[in-house]
Design an enzyme around this catalytic site. Structure first.
Site, mmCIF file in Angstrom:
data_model
loop_
_atom_site.group_PDB
_atom_site.id
_atom_site.type_symbol
_atom_site.label_atom_id
_atom_site.label_comp_id
_atom_site.label_asym_id
_atom_site.label_seq_id
_atom_site.Cartn_x
_atom_site.Cartn_y
_atom_site.Cartn_z
ATOM 1 N N HIS A 153 -50.635 19.090 -31.542
ATOM 2 C CA HIS A 153 -50.040 17.803 -31.294
ATOM 3 C C HIS A 153 -50.942 16.624 -32.015
ATOM 4 O O HIS A 153 -50.758 15.567 -31.707
ATOM 5 C CB HIS A 153 -50.099 17.464 -29.555
ATOM 6 C CG HIS A 153 -49.064 16.658 -29.242
ATOM 7 N ND1 HIS A 153 -49.280 15.474 -28.685
ATOM 8 C CD2 HIS A 153 -47.832 16.752 -29.297
ATOM 9 C CE1 HIS A 153 -48.253 14.877 -28.178
ATOM 10 N NE2 HIS A 153 -47.318 15.519 -28.607
ATOM 11 N N LYS A 155 -51.918 14.171 -34.679
ATOM 12 C CA LYS A 155 -51.072 13.135 -35.607
ATOM 13 C C LYS A 155 -52.365 12.251 -36.551
ATOM 14 O O LYS A 155 -52.573 11.289 -36.394
ATOM 15 C CB LYS A 155 -50.374 12.112 -35.149
ATOM 16 C CG LYS A 155 -49.423 12.856 -33.876
ATOM 17 C CD LYS A 155 -48.920 12.000 -33.135
ATOM 18 C CE LYS A 155 -48.116 12.706 -31.857
ATOM 19 N NZ LYS A 155 -48.969 13.140 -30.999
ATOM 20 N N ASP A 160 -58.962 11.751 -49.425
ATOM 21 C CA ASP A 160 -60.097 11.808 -50.209
ATOM 22 C C ASP A 160 -61.531 12.037 -49.546
ATOM 23 O O ASP A 160 -62.468 11.563 -49.808
ATOM 24 C CB ASP A 160 -60.360 10.502 -51.144
ATOM 25 C CG ASP A 160 -59.345 10.735 -52.148
ATOM 26 O OD1 ASP A 160 -58.902 11.398 -52.597
ATOM 27 O OD2 ASP A 160 -59.155 9.461 -52.904
#
Length: 219
Positions: A153, A155, A160
């Site tokens: 779940h 996100k 870089d």
């Protein structure tokens, strides 16, 4: 006497101009050196990102008019795309759901440009209609997914290994255009390291060589 005064005045003006230039350059350098601290709120109005993608694909090339009816402006989505396209070496994505074609195009562009892209996602949601995971996989991007009953779940994205993009936003058109969501973009070594460590842990855990397709004892 007047000539001496004129020369002195010219020198003074030149010194003043040089000082102004030096201050301007110092301010510009300071702004560039400042770590990124940005908060994006959604929903974001629909916008055209063709100019952003074209500039990233061919820096310095003349802008081409886009025939689509969408306006091109400064929106939460366009800012998110700009942050992603700033990647030069690597982009690590850890996303529960990814069905936004515009964000997928930005990720594909980075991959074609030589940026190392790795993506971790949820096994159940990657198969839903409209998911961009198959498209990214087909383009050659490395994708790994969970093999558990719970959801993957997270996100977040790491650009870089220096910039963290995280928040409540699922990378779906529905969430971007309709939901109340937030995204935090920060350049902070301590936070980036924590999320990078979590990504590397999950990436290794979801290594396909670790998958078990049969119960122990079955042959």
């Amino acid at each position: 006497m007047w000539a001496v005064g004129a020369v002195g005045g010219a020198r003074g003006a030149a010194l003043a101009a040089a000082a102004v230039t030096a201050v301007a350059l110092a301010v510009a350098a300071w702004r560039r050196a400042r770590p990124v601290r940005e908060v994006l709120f959604f929903p974001s109005r629909p916008c055209c990102i063709e100019a952003l993608l074209a500039e990233a694909a061919e820096p310095g090339a003349p802008a081409r008019p886009c025939p689509c009816p969408l306006p091109s402006g400064d929106t939460a989505l366009s800012r998110l795309v700009r942050r992603l396209l700033s990647a030069r070496r690597s982009l690590d994505l850890c996303l529960f759901s990814f069905s936004c074609p515009q964000l997928a195009r930005a990720v594909q562009l980075l991959h074609r440009r030589g940026v190392r892209v790795r993506l971790v996602t949820d096994a159940q949601y990657m198969g839903l209609h409209g998911s961009q995971i198959g498209r990214l996989r087909h383009a050659g991007i490395q994708v790994r997914h969970d093999q558990h009953s719970g959801y993957m779940h997270h996100k977040f994205a790491i650009v870089d290994r220096r910039m963290l993009i995280t928040g409540s936003l699922n990378w779906t058109t529905q969430a971007i255009q309709s939901n109340r969501e937030n995204v935090l973009v920060v350049e902070d070594a301590e936070y980036v390291k924590a999320f990078q460590d979590e990504f590397e842990r999950i990436w290794e855990e979801y290594n396909p060589t670790n998958y078990s397709f049969f119960l122990k004892g079955n042959k």
